[in-house]
Scaffold this active site. Sequence first.
Site, PDB file in Angstrom:
ATOM      1  N   HIS A 288       0.857  -1.194   0.000  1.00 16.90           N
ATOM      2  CA  HIS A 288       0.000   0.000   0.000  1.00 16.90           C
ATOM      3  C   HIS A 288       0.887   1.235   0.000  1.00 16.90           C
ATOM      4  O   HIS A 288       1.931   1.274   0.664  1.00 16.90           O
ATOM      5  CB  HIS A 288      -0.899  -0.018   1.236  1.00 16.90           C
ATOM      6  CG  HIS A 288      -1.868   1.107   1.302  1.00 16.90           C
ATOM      7  ND1 HIS A 288      -2.752   1.383   0.293  1.00 16.90           N
ATOM      8  CD2 HIS A 288      -2.092   2.045   2.277  1.00 16.90           C
ATOM      9  CE1 HIS A 288      -3.489   2.426   0.626  1.00 16.90           C
ATOM     10  NE2 HIS A 288      -3.105   2.840   1.822  1.00 16.90           N
ATOM     11  N   ASP A 305      -3.965   8.618   3.726  1.00 10.36           N
ATOM     12  CA  ASP A 305      -4.095   7.168   3.540  1.00 10.36           C
ATOM     13  C   ASP A 305      -5.434   6.927   2.865  1.00 10.36           C
ATOM     14  O   ASP A 305      -6.492   7.167   3.457  1.00 10.36           O
ATOM     15  CB  ASP A 305      -4.019   6.440   4.884  1.00 10.36           C
ATOM     16  CG  ASP A 305      -4.161   4.930   4.742  1.00 10.36           C
ATOM     17  OD1 ASP A 305      -4.154   4.428   3.601  1.00 10.36           O
ATOM     18  OD2 ASP A 305      -4.272   4.252   5.781  1.00 10.36           O
ATOM     19  N   CYS A 358      -4.042   2.861  -4.922  1.00 10.04           N
ATOM     20  CA  CYS A 358      -3.559   3.718  -3.836  1.00 10.04           C
ATOM     21  C   CYS A 358      -2.503   4.704  -4.325  1.00 10.04           C
ATOM     22  O   CYS A 358      -2.481   5.875  -3.903  1.00 10.04           O
ATOM     23  CB  CYS A 358      -3.013   2.862  -2.701  1.00 10.04           C
ATOM     24  SG  CYS A 358      -1.836   1.603  -3.232  1.00 10.04           S
TER      25      CYS A 358
END
Length: 418
Positions: A288, A305, A358
């Site tokens: 990630h 995030d 992401c």
Amino acid sequence: MLSPTNSTSKTAPVPPQDSSKPVLISEEPQNQLLQKVARTALVVLLVVVTLGLILLFYSFSDLQSFPWCCQTRPSTKEQPTISIPVPLPSPPLAVPRPSTPPPPVISRPSMPPAPTPAISPPSTPSAPKPSTPPPLPPKAPKPVKTQEDLLPFVPEQVFVEMYEDMARRRTIEALVPAWDSDIIFKCLCYFHTLYQGLIPLETFPPATIFNFKQKIISILEDKKAVLRGEPIKGSLPICCSEENYRRHLHGTTLLPVFMWYHPTPKTLSDTMQTMKQLAIKGSVGASHWLLVIVDIQARRLVYFDSLYNYVMSPEDMEKDLQSFAQQLDQVYPAYDSQKFSVKIAAKEVIQKGSGSSCGAWCCQFLHWYLRDPFTDALNDLPVDSVERHENLASFVQACEAAVQDLPELFWPEAKALF
């Protein structure tokens, strides 16, 4: 001398008894003895006869309890027993008998067939004909529990929602591909051409959750050294000359630190090893991308995030960054003594329905921040995940088209120092 008895009174002489003659017993005592013996013998005989009758009665009762006792078969050979099942669809069955009279017919019952007891035909003096008993009716099969029976019942609507979610996920994955470190670095180089205050920090190797603080402190220390005209102490970037790097450090006001995170490794060395293994396999796995923006001019730390709490809860991350901000106040103090503040950008999961977008979301958020750092663009995101990723796909296509002409792994030239 005279005798006292009178001589004139004489008694007749008693004749001597003969000892050889038997003494005779009277007949009356003899008859009584015979009667006693006869009565005793009669009593004994009656007792014996009574006991015999009792034994005979019990013996006959025991014989009667055996199954062969009351049968009238003359032969000792046991007759085979014939069992005749009566199924529903078959016609009435007749029980064959070896005797001349016609056999009785067993009519079909109106109720469902039940197990029929064995019927033993009467024996005849002639030998019975051998007969083969018909096969027994098949037993009803036991219900077999399959895997579907063991699983709990799931409503149909759940399957429909799962299918729709799967189709939505495939659509999103097709819209936004996964971005690796090369694309992210090119995107940073492109952003530098638009905003000169951004320094395109290399993402090979990228920072991790274990060393991003040390990397930020090292860059700020080198910036202070450049401003003082001193040599830098940190390591130089791989694809940038020292002179060009010093120019970048001199003019930078914003540090975009991309962090690569994987939940499995617990140390920096294990994280780098996992990163190499996934790169060899060509898979993203559970990795990630995270983004920490160090805004030197606004004295602010911004944490983004797209999965909201993939590393840790936002509350814990904010506490950790608050402590780090106090450390930055000592490393790079402001002239007006302004302190670093902390902001957690994402308030929810941004990349819904996608597991590989992401990196693109981090670049999109950085682009929004560069345009207007004081406006929260995340509040204007569409609610529908497909529409949200369609907008992201437009940004991705624009970035990929813009970085096509940029050289591979090459820092852009910074402006000359004044």
